[in-house]
Design a protein around this motif. Structure first.
Motif, PDB file in Angstrom:
ATOM      1  N   ILE A  85      -5.652  -5.627   0.658  1.00 42.72           N
ATOM      2  CA  ILE A  85      -5.385  -4.205   0.928  1.00 42.72           C
ATOM      3  C   ILE A  85      -3.882  -3.971   1.075  1.00 42.72           C
ATOM      4  CG2 ILE A  85      -5.667  -2.359   2.635  1.00 42.72           C
ATOM      5  CD1 ILE A  85      -8.544  -3.523   3.091  1.00 42.72           C
ATOM      6  N   ALA A  86      -3.197  -4.839   1.806  1.00 44.67           N
ATOM      7  CA  ALA A  86      -1.748  -4.686   1.998  1.00 44.67           C
ATOM      8  C   ALA A  86      -1.010  -4.758   0.659  1.00 44.67           C
ATOM      9  CB  ALA A  86      -1.224  -5.748   2.958  1.00 44.67           C
ATOM     10  N   THR A  87      -1.419  -5.678  -0.188  1.00 47.94           N
ATOM     11  CA  THR A  87      -0.762  -5.815  -1.491  1.00 47.94           C
ATOM     12  C   THR A  87      -1.060  -4.602  -2.366  1.00 47.94           C
ATOM     13  OG1 THR A  87      -1.068  -8.218  -1.302  1.00 47.94           O
ATOM     14  CG2 THR A  87      -0.373  -7.366  -3.432  1.00 47.94           C
ATOM     15  N   PHE A  88      -2.289  -4.127  -2.337  1.00 44.99           N
ATOM     16  CA  PHE A  88      -2.653  -2.938  -3.092  1.00 44.99           C
ATOM     17  C   PHE A  88      -1.824  -1.732  -2.632  1.00 44.99           C
ATOM     18  CE2 PHE A  88      -5.175   0.966  -3.440  1.00 44.99           C
ATOM     19  CZ  PHE A  88      -5.396   1.003  -4.804  1.00 44.99           C
ATOM     20  N   LEU A  89      -1.674  -1.573  -1.329  1.00 43.11           N
ATOM     21  CA  LEU A  89      -0.878  -0.450  -0.809  1.00 43.11           C
ATOM     22  C   LEU A  89       0.584  -0.565  -1.222  1.00 43.11           C
ATOM     23  CD1 LEU A  89      -2.460  -0.021   2.743  1.00 43.11           C
ATOM     24  CD2 LEU A  89      -2.751   1.461   0.731  1.00 43.11           C
ATOM     25  N   TYR A  90       1.099  -1.806  -1.268  1.00 40.37           N
ATOM     26  CA  TYR A  90       2.478  -1.982  -1.730  1.00 40.37           C
ATOM     27  C   TYR A  90       2.575  -1.629  -3.218  1.00 40.37           C
ATOM     28  CZ  TYR A  90       7.227  -3.539  -2.156  1.00 40.37           C
ATOM     29  OH  TYR A  90       8.577  -3.559  -2.384  1.00 40.37           O
ATOM     30  N   ALA A  91       1.563  -1.973  -4.002  1.00 43.58           N
ATOM     31  CA  ALA A  91       1.555  -1.598  -5.423  1.00 43.58           C
ATOM     32  C   ALA A  91       1.571  -0.073  -5.563  1.00 43.58           C
ATOM     33  CB  ALA A  91       0.339  -2.198  -6.123  1.00 43.58           C
ATOM     34  N   CYS A  92       0.803   0.613  -4.725  1.00 48.86           N
ATOM     35  CA  CYS A  92       0.808   2.082  -4.740  1.00 48.86           C
ATOM     36  C   CYS A  92       2.191   2.626  -4.400  1.00 48.86           C
ATOM     37  CB  CYS A  92      -0.224   2.636  -3.756  1.00 48.86           C
ATOM     38  SG  CYS A  92      -1.944   2.343  -4.207  1.00 48.86           S
ATOM     39  N   SER A  93       2.791   2.058  -3.359  1.00 49.44           N
ATOM     40  CA  SER A  93       4.125   2.535  -2.955  1.00 49.44           C
ATOM     41  C   SER A  93       5.159   2.215  -4.022  1.00 49.44           C
ATOM     42  CB  SER A  93       4.530   1.942  -1.603  1.00 49.44           C
ATOM     43  OG  SER A  93       4.876   0.573  -1.724  1.00 49.44           O
ATOM     44  N   ASP A  94       4.985   1.110  -4.738  1.00 52.49           N
ATOM     45  CA  ASP A  94       5.905   0.742  -5.810  1.00 52.49           C
ATOM     46  C   ASP A  94       5.847   1.770  -6.935  1.00 52.49           C
ATOM     47  OD1 ASP A  94       7.715  -1.136  -7.224  1.00 52.49           O
ATOM     48  OD2 ASP A  94       5.981  -1.404  -8.543  1.00 52.49           O
ATOM     49  N   GLU A  95       4.660   2.179  -7.320  1.00 52.99           N
ATOM     50  CA  GLU A  95       4.528   3.193  -8.368  1.00 52.99           C
ATOM     51  C   GLU A  95       5.100   4.530  -7.904  1.00 52.99           C
ATOM     52  OE1 GLU A  95       3.701   2.928 -11.621  1.00 52.99           O
ATOM     53  OE2 GLU A  95       3.671   0.788 -11.181  1.00 52.99           O
ATOM     54  N   TRP A  96       4.867   4.886  -6.657  1.00 52.52           N
ATOM     55  CA  TRP A  96       5.424   6.131  -6.120  1.00 52.52           C
ATOM     56  C   TRP A  96       6.949   6.052  -6.149  1.00 52.52           C
ATOM     57  CZ3 TRP A  96       7.762   7.187  -1.164  1.00 52.52           C
ATOM     58  CH2 TRP A  96       7.960   8.540  -0.919  1.00 52.52           C
ATOM     59  N   HIS A  97       7.502   4.919  -5.733  1.00 52.13           N
ATOM     60  CA  HIS A  97       8.952   4.714  -5.745  1.00 52.13           C
ATOM     61  C   HIS A  97       9.497   4.868  -7.161  1.00 52.13           C
ATOM     62  CE1 HIS A  97      12.259   1.582  -6.218  1.00 52.13           C
ATOM     63  NE2 HIS A  97      12.832   2.587  -5.587  1.00 52.13           N
ATOM     64  N   GLN A  98       8.794   4.314  -8.149  1.00 47.88           N
ATOM     65  CA  GLN A  98       9.264   4.397  -9.535  1.00 47.88           C
ATOM     66  C   GLN A  98       9.319   5.833 -10.035  1.00 47.88           C
ATOM     67  OE1 GLN A  98       7.469   1.776 -12.459  1.00 47.88           O
ATOM     68  NE2 GLN A  98       7.131   0.244 -10.858  1.00 47.88           N
TER      69      GLN A  98
END
Length: 165
Positions: A114-127
């Protein structure tokens, strides 16, 4: 948590945070900064490359990916493969840090995934704020391939260890 587990936890956590920083840095680069096509062009001609790639076409996120544009085609698969690999490694590092705690293996895998998935979400938002880059949930799903593979690997290793006990 004993001293050995605490040290192990801190080492894996530091490695995870450093890797997160690297992912953030790479996501901060514009598409032009990461464009692989000029390197391909210097290495191999379009005509030669077209002979060795599969002749397939498909749409991804509103863009047509086709073998008829071989540099774009190969770059697409390298980029998606890199997404899978970078989030697989992040998930691995997070899970190793959580395994050094008193959490059960199942809880560690669930929380780490879950933590890694949330970081992936935040990474796409950041991009989505970086010029020439986009943030799409489809890419989070690609990232999730690496996450799921690592989670499955940890769970399979747990099952195998239990059978050998």
């Amino acid at each position: 948590m004993n001293v050995l587990h605490k040290r192990s936890f801190l080492i894996w956590l530091i490695l995870a945070v450093v890797w997160m920083g690297f992912v953030f840095y790479k996501s901060s680069q514009t598409y032009a900064d990461q464009d692989l096509r000029p390197s391909f062009a210097a290495f191999i001609t379009e005509e030669t490359l077209q002979k060795y790639i599969p002749h397939i076409e498909f749409d991804y996120d509103g863009q047509h990916v086709t073998w008829k544009q071989p540099y774009d085609f190969v770059e697409y698969f390298i980029r998606k493969g890199a997404h899978v690999a970078e989030f697989a490694l992040l998930c691995f590092l997070i899970l190793k840090s959580l395994y050094a705690t008193s959490l059960s293996a199942i809880s560690a895998v669930a929380i780490g995934g879950i933590a890694t998935f949330l970081y992936a979400c935040s990474d796409e938002w950041h991009q989505s704020f970086v010029p020439g880059r986009t943030g799409h949930f489809q890419d989070v799903l690609v990232d999730s391939i690496g996450i799921v593979l690592v989670m499955a690997g940890f769970l399979l290793a747990r099952i195998r260890r239990r059978k050998n006990e």
